[in-house]
Motif scaffolding. Structure first.
Motif, PDB file in Angstrom:
ATOM      1  N   LYS A  22      31.755 -27.977-124.759  1.00 29.67           N
ATOM      2  CA  LYS A  22      30.376 -28.169-124.298  1.00 29.67           C
ATOM      3  C   LYS A  22      30.191 -27.598-122.895  1.00 29.67           C
ATOM      4  O   LYS A  22      29.182 -26.951-122.619  1.00 29.67           O
ATOM      5  N   LYS A  26      29.628 -23.751-125.539  1.00 34.75           N
ATOM      6  CA  LYS A  26      29.854 -23.444-126.951  1.00 34.75           C
ATOM      7  C   LYS A  26      29.021 -24.402-127.796  1.00 34.75           C
ATOM      8  O   LYS A  26      28.980 -25.593-127.511  1.00 34.75           O
ATOM      9  N   GLN A  27      28.389 -23.861-128.806  1.00 35.44           N
ATOM     10  CA  GLN A  27      27.637 -24.697-129.743  1.00 35.44           C
ATOM     11  C   GLN A  27      28.396 -24.875-131.041  1.00 35.44           C
ATOM     12  O   GLN A  27      28.143 -25.823-131.779  1.00 35.44           O
ATOM     13  N   THR A  28      29.306 -23.949-131.326  1.00 29.08           N
ATOM     14  CA  THR A  28      30.148 -24.027-132.513  1.00 29.08           C
ATOM     15  C   THR A  28      31.580 -23.668-132.127  1.00 29.08           C
ATOM     16  O   THR A  28      31.818 -23.047-131.084  1.00 29.08           O
ATOM     17  N   ILE A  70      30.470 -33.966-134.204  1.00 31.79           N
ATOM     18  CA  ILE A  70      30.520 -32.616-134.775  1.00 31.79           C
ATOM     19  C   ILE A  70      30.168 -32.693-136.249  1.00 31.79           C
ATOM     20  O   ILE A  70      30.181 -33.769-136.841  1.00 31.79           O
ATOM     21  N   GLU A  72      30.795 -30.168-139.911  1.00 29.74           N
ATOM     22  CA  GLU A  72      31.352 -28.957-140.498  1.00 29.74           C
ATOM     23  C   GLU A  72      30.202 -28.113-141.054  1.00 29.74           C
ATOM     24  O   GLU A  72      29.412 -28.586-141.852  1.00 29.74           O
ATOM     25  N   ILE A  73      30.120 -26.860-140.611  1.00 30.06           N
ATOM     26  CA  ILE A  73      29.040 -25.984-141.074  1.00 30.06           C
ATOM     27  C   ILE A  73      29.562 -24.845-141.941  1.00 30.06           C
ATOM     28  O   ILE A  73      28.773 -24.067-142.468  1.00 30.06           O
ATOM     29  N   GLU A  91      34.456 -24.041-139.680  1.00 32.57           N
ATOM     30  CA  GLU A  91      33.635 -23.867-138.483  1.00 32.57           C
ATOM     31  C   GLU A  91      32.856 -25.158-138.279  1.00 32.57           C
ATOM     32  O   GLU A  91      32.378 -25.768-139.241  1.00 32.57           O
ATOM     33  N   TRP A  92      32.720 -25.557-137.025  1.00 35.28           N
ATOM     34  CA  TRP A  92      32.109 -26.841-136.663  1.00 35.28           C
ATOM     35  C   TRP A  92      30.964 -26.641-135.690  1.00 35.28           C
ATOM     36  O   TRP A  92      31.052 -25.802-134.789  1.00 35.28           O
ATOM     37  N   LYS A  93      29.921 -27.431-135.863  1.00 34.48           N
ATOM     38  CA  LYS A  93      28.794 -27.438-134.912  1.00 34.48           C
ATOM     39  C   LYS A  93      28.926 -28.674-134.043  1.00 34.48           C
ATOM     40  O   LYS A  93      29.178 -29.777-134.542  1.00 34.48           O
ATOM     41  N   LEU A  95      27.202 -31.464-132.013  1.00 36.37           N
ATOM     42  CA  LEU A  95      25.874 -32.100-132.033  1.00 36.37           C
ATOM     43  C   LEU A  95      25.444 -32.550-130.652  1.00 36.37           C
ATOM     44  O   LEU A  95      26.217 -32.719-129.756  1.00 36.37           O
TER      45      LEU A  95
END
Length: 95
Positions: A22, A26-28, A70, A72-73, A91-93, A95
């Motif tokens: 953060k 980084k957003q992902t 987070i 998973e996206i 890959e993770w977003k 939140l």
């Protein structure tokens, strides 16, 4: 929920890793990015998912999505490890 060989003792370390992401805006991130932050490198391990450090780390992230903030996206993202070997990860977003 998948069983992992990690336990809640890892949780605070992964929270710090996500906090670092953060602060880097980084957003992902990929599972491999989190592993690199934890151990300093990412190398594909050639063993069954049940015995794999990398796969179990990903399972830990998945089973603690809400606690870590987070989601998973994406699964099976094609990447290369630090030695150039092809592999996959999630890959993770944040939140």
């Amino acid at each position: 929920m998948s069983k992992t060989f990690f336990n809640d003792n890892l949780l605070l370390k992964v929270i710090k890793t996500i906090t670092d992401f953060k602060s880097e805006n980084k957003q992902t991130f990929y599972t491999t990015d989190a592993i690199k932050k934890q151990v300093g490198r990412y190398v594909k391990d050639n063993c069954s998912p049940d015995d794999s450090f990398n796969a179990n780390f990903g399972k830990f992230l998945k089973s603690n999505e809400k606690r870590l903030g987070i989601v998973e996206i994406g699964k099976d993202r094609l990447i290369k490890d630090d030695c150039g070997n092809p592999t996959t990860c999630s890959e993770w977003k944040i939140l």
